[in-house]
Design an enzyme around this catalytic site. Sequence first.
Site, PDB file in Angstrom:
ATOM      1  N   SER A 137       0.816  -1.399   0.027  1.00 49.73           N
ATOM      2  CA  SER A 137      -0.018   0.022  -0.167  1.00 49.73           C
ATOM      3  C   SER A 137       1.002   1.163   0.052  1.00 49.73           C
ATOM      4  O   SER A 137       1.617   1.404  -0.956  1.00 49.73           O
ATOM      5  CB  SER A 137      -0.811  -0.010   1.171  1.00 49.73           C
ATOM      6  OG  SER A 137      -2.018   0.993   0.976  1.00 49.73           O
ATOM      7  N   HIS A 179      -3.967  -0.720  -4.426  1.00 51.95           N
ATOM      8  CA  HIS A 179      -5.593  -0.927  -4.423  1.00 51.95           C
ATOM      9  C   HIS A 179      -6.055  -0.691  -5.765  1.00 51.95           C
ATOM     10  O   HIS A 179      -7.181  -0.160  -5.926  1.00 51.95           O
ATOM     11  CB  HIS A 179      -6.169  -0.076  -3.160  1.00 51.95           C
ATOM     12  CG  HIS A 179      -5.633  -0.196  -1.974  1.00 51.95           C
ATOM     13  ND1 HIS A 179      -5.849  -1.390  -1.114  1.00 51.95           N
ATOM     14  CD2 HIS A 179      -4.606   0.601  -1.350  1.00 51.95           C
ATOM     15  CE1 HIS A 179      -5.357  -0.996  -0.008  1.00 51.95           C
ATOM     16  NE2 HIS A 179      -4.630  -0.015  -0.074  1.00 51.95           N
ATOM     17  N   GLU A 206      -5.265  -5.376  -4.815  1.00 56.60           N
ATOM     18  CA  GLU A 206      -4.854  -5.900  -3.561  1.00 56.60           C
ATOM     19  C   GLU A 206      -4.530  -7.410  -3.576  1.00 56.60           C
ATOM     20  O   GLU A 206      -4.843  -8.039  -4.567  1.00 56.60           O
ATOM     21  CB  GLU A 206      -6.070  -5.514  -2.907  1.00 56.60           C
ATOM     22  CG  GLU A 206      -6.598  -4.128  -2.598  1.00 56.60           C
ATOM     23  CD  GLU A 206      -7.941  -3.988  -1.715  1.00 56.60           C
ATOM     24  OE1 GLU A 206      -8.479  -4.781  -1.460  1.00 56.60           O
ATOM     25  OE2 GLU A 206      -8.127  -2.935  -1.613  1.00 56.60           O
TER      26      GLU A 206
END
Lengths: 293, 293
Positions: A137, A179, A206
């Site tokens: 992330s 994401h 993800e």
Amino acid sequence: MKTEPQRRARHGHLVIIGGHEDRQHRKEILTRFVELAGGVQSSIVVITAASRVADQMWSIYEQAFADLGVTRHAHLVLENRQDANDEEKVRMVAEADGIFMTGGDQKRLLAIVGGTALDAAMHAALKVRGACIAGTSAGASAMSGHMLAQGRTDLLPEKGAVSLAAGLGFVHRVVIDQHFSERQRLARLLSVVAQNPYLLGIGIDEDTALVIERGRGIEVLGEGSVTVIDGRTMDTNMADIAERATPELIDVRLHLLPAGSRYYLPEDGEPAKPMSPSLRDFLENVTKRNPLS
Amino acid sequence: MKTEPQRRARHGHLVIIGGHEDRQHRKEILTRFVELAGGVQSSIVVITAASRVADQMWSIYEQAFADLGVTRHAHLVLENRQDANDEEKVRMVAEADGIFMTGGDQKRLLAIVGGTALDAAMHAALKVRGACIAGTSAGASAMSGHMLAQGRTDLLPEKGAVSLAAGLGFVHRVVIDQHFSERQRLARLLSVVAQNPYLLGIGIDEDTALVIERGRGIEVLGEGSVTVIDGRTMDTNMADIAERATPELIDVRLHLLPAGSRYYLPEDGEPAKPMSPSLRDFLENVTKRNPLS
């Protein structure tokens, strides 16, 4: 798990994860990270500086790595730049086999770590000792030289929708978003590329990782795909339109690399396999041993 | 509004709308449709056969066209194939200046209209008399020869995610999807193109129209953009993967054409402007006067 002689031959890997990697069940990506670091005897440090809930982050990864059989894993607490220049902490990074950067806010991570002795130690660990550096992330976005700092997620690309900042620079000439499919970020990545055609856009889903082996090749692991956007040969009116207008984009190249994809450069003496020039450029660029800074 | 001599020189237009076009305020797209049909004195027929609530559809467009000053607009009630072969209804279409197909389900529209005398009359109106044919949402998808019949909207392209059917064939070698950015249908359109690389994917946003002038050029109207996906030169492993797996897609070309974009073929004697070969192919294909059926 790699044996000791193999560990010495490590080339250095980046494991760039699109967030929400499985930490409780199969743990495919974390397992590979541990393997690439040299196995369960390796020394692994977890950098939580991107997060404002660093202790919570650590407890998640402490458990996950323990479940995988890792015993030498430690939390590197970095609350400010002094911490990131602390001799003991820098030594921990310099000697680590695996360095894992959690999610949070990539701007916070860079504000604390960017340009410190710890930053330099991470680069040395990768390049000199062939350590494995992973980020998920925010930790993934932070890995490139030009880092996506913030951006609106609109339905269509927009002039001025994104801003970049300086990242850690383990890989260059790319911008990494995470994401990617889940948060429908294609328009945002197109905004980056339209404004910065020199950069290749990388969108990672993800529970999906782009694994880069320096000087060798790449592979995609996990549940989703990696999307590559190449705007180097596109035509666009970006320079002429108003802020917030949608640019015309002609001839953007898009590659979708699902989990299981592997692309390797030819070994010495091996003939080159046929490959799209755009994908080959991407491969050569991200695997470069000494990228431009 | 066009005057009578201009009307005689009409080339025939398609107005392919991504759904939810404004019917109450500026009505930019409906206004252009009326202009292209020849102005407010034109005869306009509204085909609601895609919808199961045809009367409600008609009342919306009856009001919208009345607001624009149109007086000769009529609802063509088509409940079955007998209706679509009815002499009086076929005559209405044959003599119409503008034909508007509403949303609903494109399979229902084709089940009622496909291959009937009314279908033939629409083609003749376009090609012989230069009428304007518009379709929104299901009415837009129905316009191509290969029609997107149904498809899952997943985060990533998938083998077997979409199925095609025979459409009305006003334009060929394309597949049209609508509500494109709003419903995040890029993955679905990539699924179509991955399985059918011969077809160019066209994704049209809501309140946005791709206007095609036969033999001349295209323009994009409204609030959003038109996305074109060209997979003709891509590499893919689609043939080798399992149902529901995500294909590798290398070198897909993507064009984003925002509202306001115009691309015209050179007139006789005019030098060709520089244009991306992929976009030129798209332009030449969709403006073809006599497309392959």
